[in-house]
Structures are given as C-alpha cells and as structure tokens.
Design an enzyme around this catalytic site. Structure first.
Site, PDB file in Angstrom:
ATOM      1  N   ASP A 246       0.871  -1.165   0.000  1.00 21.92           N
ATOM      2  CA  ASP A 246       0.000   0.000   0.000  1.00 21.92           C
ATOM      3  C   ASP A 246       0.919   1.230   0.000  1.00 21.92           C
ATOM      4  O   ASP A 246       2.128   1.129   0.240  1.00 21.92           O
ATOM      5  CB  ASP A 246      -0.941  -0.017   1.219  1.00 21.92           C
TER       6      ASP A 246
HETATM    7  C1  BGC Z   1      -5.048   3.302   0.359  1.00 14.13           C
HETATM    8  C2  BGC Z   1      -5.158   2.354  -0.809  1.00 14.13           C
HETATM    9  C3  BGC Z   1      -5.051   3.162  -2.092  1.00 14.13           C
HETATM   10  C4  BGC Z   1      -3.735   3.902  -2.092  1.00 14.13           C
HETATM   11  C5  BGC Z   1      -3.502   4.722  -3.331  1.00 14.13           C
HETATM   12  C6  BGC Z   1      -3.817   4.187   0.284  1.00 14.13           C
HETATM   13  O1  BGC Z   1      -3.861   5.180   1.237  1.00 14.13           O
HETATM   14  O2  BGC Z   1      -5.031   2.570   1.568  1.00 14.13           O
HETATM   15  O3  BGC Z   1      -6.384   1.665  -0.753  1.00 14.13           O
HETATM   16  O4  BGC Z   1      -5.189   2.315  -3.188  1.00 14.13           O
HETATM   17  O5  BGC Z   1      -3.713   4.793  -0.990  1.00 14.13           O
HETATM   18  O6  BGC Z   1      -4.358   5.808  -3.377  1.00 14.13           O
END
Ligand code: BGC
Length: 694
Positions: A246
C-alpha cells in the site's frame, strides 16, 4: 517517455477481445525472463519502486512501457472524472453475481478509455465492526458473499485487459492508527474469515495483483511477512502476479525485499538502488530475489497484453453511457428496504416534503475510494423528475435541530409524507480514521421534530457500515437503506420510493440493536470520538471473538440483531417450499439443494434464496450456520420457480490447525434455506457425511 506500439493485425485482434488476459502463461514467463536477463542491476532495483505516485516506470531501451495505476475500487479516480459506481457494500448487497461482473467489466472499460493498467481494487477486507472508516469499500461480513462478489468483479475487470488489485492483505478491519496497530488473529479465524476472499481472488479469479495492508498482522508488517506472502499466497494458492505495498506501507528495505514484496509504492523509498545494492554486496539480499520481483511484475504486464498494444483504447468513450447504466442497475438492486410500516411505500400521488443533509447531495465515503463523477443526480432532483404525480417541496435550510420557520412546519404537517435523507458522508466516514456509531445529534433531533408533526416519516439512510438506529428508527414508518449508491443513487432511491423499482437488496452485514451487542464490542479499541470500546494495550487489536463475527456471533451469543445479515424487504411477498437435498455424484461431498420459490404478492420482484450449513455436534467449535450458497431469483407476480444450488466440500469444511489444511469432518450437517440469516423458512434438512467422504 512513451513507447510506441506497432501491432501485427492478428495480435491486435486478440487483445481487442481481451482473450484470457488473466492467465500468466509459460510464454509470458519466458518473455519476462529474457527481459530480466537484459536488465542491469540498477535498472532492476529502480524498477521495483513505483514513480510519479501511481506508475510503474518505463525502460524504453527494452521496449518496456510505462504503466499507470488508479484507485479504485468504485470507479477510476486518478487525474480524471469518471463514473462513480455504488460503493462495494452496495454491490455486495445486490447478491447478484452478474451485476458484480458488469461493474468489473465497466470499470475495466473505463480504465482502458483512460490508459489505466491497474485498478486498485476491489477492497475485500471483512466487515468486523461498524466503526471501521472503510466498510463502504468492502463486501460485508461474510467471506462467502464477499468472495463470490470479488471473483466476479475481478474477472470482469481483467477480461478487459486491466489488472485488478485485491486489497488490503490482510487483517485491515479498522482504520484507527492504521500504520501502528497489530491485528491479532488466530490461525483458524484468519483462514476461515480473513484470508478466504484473497484466496479465492487468487485461485479462482487469477487476480493479477495483491496490495498489502498498513496494519501489522500478529506483530509483523504485511510487507515483511514471508509466511503469508510466500508460503501461503504463492506456495499454497499459486499466486503468480504482483505483490505491491500500500502507499507508504513499506517500513524497511531488506526485510520487505526478502519477505516477498515485489513492488514498493508509491516510490522506492526503501527498495531502491542505494539501499539494496549495498545489501546485495553485503550478502543480505540475493540478486536472484530481485530478479524474481522483476519477473513477477513483467510476466503479469506481459500476460495482460500491456507490452503489445496501447493500454488506452480510444474507441471507448470517456463518458460511457453503459457505465452510467451499470451504476444505476447496481444502485437499484443493492439498496435495501429495511422497514415499511402500513405499506407507506411505494408513495402514491400526493404532496411530499424532501429534507435532510443528503437530500440534495450525493453522499460518498471519503479517501482514496472517492471518485469524481462526470454527472450526478441527487435524490431531490430525481424525485422532482418523477412526474406530476409527486408534488415535492425541498426544504433546504435546516440549521440546528429545530424547524426554523412556521412555513416549514406547515409544509411538513400538510404533506402526505416527509422523506428525510439522513446519514453520513465523506466528512465522517472515510479512509484513515474510524468513526463513531451514532448519527449526528441534529439529525436525530430533526427526525424527532418531523415525526411529531407528520407521522409519515420516511428515512433514506446513507452510510457504509451500520449506524445506531436507536432513538429515531422506531419513529420512521419506512427506512430505505441506500448506503453510498453512487452517482445514479438518487435516481434509484426515487424509483424505489415511488415503486417504479421493486427493492431487492439484502444486507451484507448485520445491524445491531445496540453497540454493546456487536460481537467485537469488547475487542475493538477506544479512540477519541468513539465511546463504548475498551482500550486494548500496545495497539494490539485482539480478535477475541474469533470466528464469531457478524451473524456467526449473534447466533452464538443468542442475541437478536435489529436487522440480520441477508435481510431486505420487497413490495411483494415470497413463499419457499419443497426442500429436497440429494447427493450429487457418487464420490465426494457434493449435494444438490432443490426448492421452490413463489411470488405470492401482487408485484413482480426478486428474492435472494440463501443456503446456510451448520455442523451437528462438531468436534471443534463451529458457527451454528454459515452461508454456503445463494441465488437471486426474479419472479413475476404469481410465478413459481424451482431453484437448484450445489454445495461442494467447501460448504462443510473447516480449517484444521493441526494438519494445516481445510478438512471435511464426518458427521451430520444441517441445511437451512431462506430469505435471511434469521428467516430460514425451509429446513433444517440433514445430510450425513461418512468418514471417507463416500
Ligand atoms: C489506500 C489504498 C489506495 C492507495 C492509493 C492508500 O492510502 O489505503 O487503498 O489504493 O492509498 O491511493
């Protein structure tokens, strides 16, 4: 830097049809391996860190194109406007596999129109507590329903030549202090509840990418967990795609590199040439480990056709009416009618007042899942457009709790009914934090005041996870549980309220009478703004309820929820009859469950037939019953249909922590069939599984 594609006609044709795009073939692997061989160490080390926030970098000298990612999961978010589909929880509440697939297909197509290679979804973490800020993105409390929905969504996306990214692996069932908490989950619970949807995404849908969670699992960061990544995900499930972090969920370079993280996003903060060249020199990281990561990335991109055709398909419109249509279909089928006293709905010809914070506002959950729609329709707009039959007045200025003018009171008193659009939105329910259980106090007070003037109070509720129904629900004649139904949601609610559409959504999670009844009430956390939860030490979140989350917990604890998992009303009535259970085939544990459903009311409609299975006197602790099959059945008034659902081994299995596998124990099993987890009109029928499974 752009890479140009010159396509032989045959190849172009193949990809135009998206033929078996998700299979990582031997040919794709060989082609990737030959590229890996040609890359320098620095090129490889740079390649395993993302760049420009949402991209995998290009290596032009080798013809490797730049690949773009986008959130996800309810539409294409990054740098674009696009269709805002209903959130994941609404898709799950349709209990309609075909619709989940259509959502995936349209999102895939929206991605192709914009040159996006990865959609960062679906989100498949289990609903454990109503307080989790991201419940709206996920598919509810039951791993079977969530898996069935996720598999269809993923296959839909990937059939369009776009990589789906199932997230957040795993145990991300709260948002509170998400970088620092550890979800403490026992092995069996993990396997039976929290890993199931990821497993099926890999095994059945052949998902191309998996994204880590921020939280630790049993004390270990999910970017540094070789057991989960290598032994389970790659070893047991056969995952061949890309395991990415993530955004900023990588905490060290060497541990992540050795544990099996392929791609650090959004950039190589830890997995980069400076850090890892030294680690390789020191003998702490093997260059072959880096090769494997690059291989995983390249073989996936190749398998999805991204090296052989432009990802952007200019024949697909950016504002695709088909996408809007699917968004509407999902909202129509996912919105759940919870209450309809005295048959107040559907509304007939009359005079109506429309009010509330979400009446003229498209409510969505917040964070990376928030999409910027091209068009929207609010409930107030859609209701107004329903025709002259409905004379509606929108009361907008409702500062504070009281009804400010005599004019408003008069309008409310003389209306045939008042539709109050209540609930939350992205300012309250969002990624990165948890929320409180109660509705904003002024909404409760307002509903109180309205009900005192006009008893025909109809509440439309926007939220992701459940909210406290205490204090207002008993005063409402009808409750339309809209959740976050996307850009077309206002129209779907107006159609349901006026009877143009007969509601058929079913809850994907249980709604409790009081927060204290929630199965994890004693094992969540305490944080500012959230009351009633015990603080656990050291930011460890002990999943003390184990297997008994959601309806499994209500069944075991002997507590009745306010609205059970699987529940939802219709404007017609259905009857179940004629349950028969038959062994399917001579070997193994397959059974065919057959029964009839009749539409016994006056309107065409759809019922979701649900099959639950429970072991009788099991040797290990097991839930009273678990969802193992379902079918949404469309019936004209007066029509009757026979439904057949086949159960396989999985319907009876549990995870055995000694042999470390799913096993089917011999013994008797009860089969229940019905319209919700609490309304099992048919059964139990009993099947006996012999020791050898014969
Ligand atoms: C989130 C993800 C997301 C990523 C990119 C993170 O903060 O937990 O679900 O895909 O950001 O935006």
């Amino acid at each position: 830097m752009k890479v140009k594609f010159i396509l032989p006609a045959a190849v172009a044709l193949l990809f135009a049809f998206g033929a078996s795009a998700q299979e990582i073939t031997e040919a794709a692997k060989e082609r990737a391996a030959s590229l890996v061989k040609q890359m320098t160490l620095d090129e490889k080390l740079e390649y395993i860190g993302g760049y420009n926030s949402f991209y995998i970098r290009a290596i032009p000298r080798l013809g490797i194109p730049e690949i773009k990612m986008s959130d996800g999961p309810q539409g294409v978010r990054n740098d674009t406007k696009s269709t805002l589909y209903p959130s994941g929880i609404v898709t799950a509440s349709t209990w309609n596999r075909d619709l989940a697939r259509k959502v995936g297909e349209q999102i895939g197509s929206d991605c192709r129109a914009r040159g996006v290679g990865f959609i960062l979804g679906p989100g498949v973490n289990m609903y454990r507590s109503p307080l989790c800020g991201r419940n709206f993105e996920y598919f509810g409390e039951d791993p079977y329903l969530a898996s069935e929905t996720a598999v269809q969504y993923i296959e839909g996306v990937q059939g369009k030549g776009v990589i789906a990214t199932v997230k957040h692996f795993c145990g991300n069932n709260e948002e509170w202090d998400r970088h620092n908490v550890s979800s403490e989950v026992d092995e069996r619970t993990l396997q039976e509840l929290y890993l199931t949807t990821f497993r099926k995404a890999v095994e059945e849908a052949k998902v191309g990418a998996v994204m880590s969670s921020y939280n630790m699992l049993n004390g270990q960061h999910m970017t540094e967990n070789p057991h989960l990544i290598q032994d389970i995900m790659r070893g047991q499930w056969g995952f061949q795609g890309i395991y990415m972090s993530d955004w900023n969920a990588t905490y060290t370079g060497i541990a992540a590199a050795n544990a099996g993280l392929d791609l650090e996003m959004p950039s190589g903060k830890y997995m980069n040439p400076e850090a890892l060249r030294k680690a390789i020199g020191d003998g702490v990281v093997d260059e072959r480990t880096i090769d494997e990561k690059v291989q995983h990335i390249l073989q996936t991109l190749i398998a999805f056709g991204m090296f052989d055709r432009p990802q952007k398909d200019t024949t697909i419109p950016l504002n695709d009416p088909k996408s809007d249509e699917v968004a509407l279909e999902v909202a129509r089928e996912g919105i759940v009618l919870l209450k309809n006293d005295d048959g107040v709905l559907p509304l007939g010809k009359g005079k109506y007042v429309v009010m509330g914070p979400n009446a003229d506002h498209v409510a969505i959950g917040g964070g990376s899942g928030a999409v910027h729609p091209i068009t929207t329709v609010t409930f107030a707009q859609a209701f107004d457009a329903m025709g002259k039959k409905y004379k509606s007045t929108l009361l907008v200025s409702q500062d504070g709790a009281s009804l400010a003018s005599g004019e408003s009171r008069k309008a409310i008193a003389s209306a045939d009914a008042v539709v109050y659009c209540a609930g939350l939105d992205k300012s309250i329910e969002r990624e990165g934090s948890d929320r409180s259980y109660g509705l904003p106090a002024e909404q409760i007070e307002m509903m109180d005041s309205i009900a005192a003037i006009n008893p025909n109070l109809i509440v439309v509720m926007n939220c992701g996870g459940a909210v406290d129904f205490g204090g207002w629900a008993s005063k409402a004649k009808a409750i339309v549980y809209a959740m976050y139904p996307g850009q077309e949601g206002g129209k779907a609610v107006a159609e349901i309220i006026t009877g143009k559409v007969n509601p058929s959504g079913k809850l994907a999670y249980s709604i409790s009478k009081r927060i204290e009844d929630e199965p994890c009430y004693d094992s969540y956390h305490e944080t500012s703004g959230v009351s009633g939860f015990r603080k656990t030490d050291l930011k460890k979140i002990l999943y003390a309820e184990g297997l008994f989350t959601g309806y499994r917990g209500y069944d075991r604890n002997g507590v009745a929820p306010l609205y059970p998992f699987g529940y939802g009303m219709s404007y017609t009535t259905f009857g179940f009859s004629n349950l028969k259970v038959k062994k399917a085939g001579k070997k193994g544990n397959a059974y065919t469950i057959s029964f009839d459903i009749s539409n016994t009311g006056k309107t065409d409609g759809a019922e979701v037939a649900q099959v639950y299975v429970g072991a009788v006197d099991p040797k290990v602790v097991r839930p009273v019953k678990e969802l193992k099959g379902y079918e949404k059945v469309y019936l004209k008034k007066g029509e009757k249909k026979n439904v057949k659902i086949t159960l396989s081994d999985e319907a009876f299995h549990y995870y055995d922590v000694v042999s470390k596998q799913f096993v089917v124990a011999p013994g008797d099993y009860r089969i229940f069939v019905g319209s919700s987890s609490r309304d099992t009109e048919l059964g139990p029928a009993t099947v006996t599984i012999a020791p050898s499974g014969n």
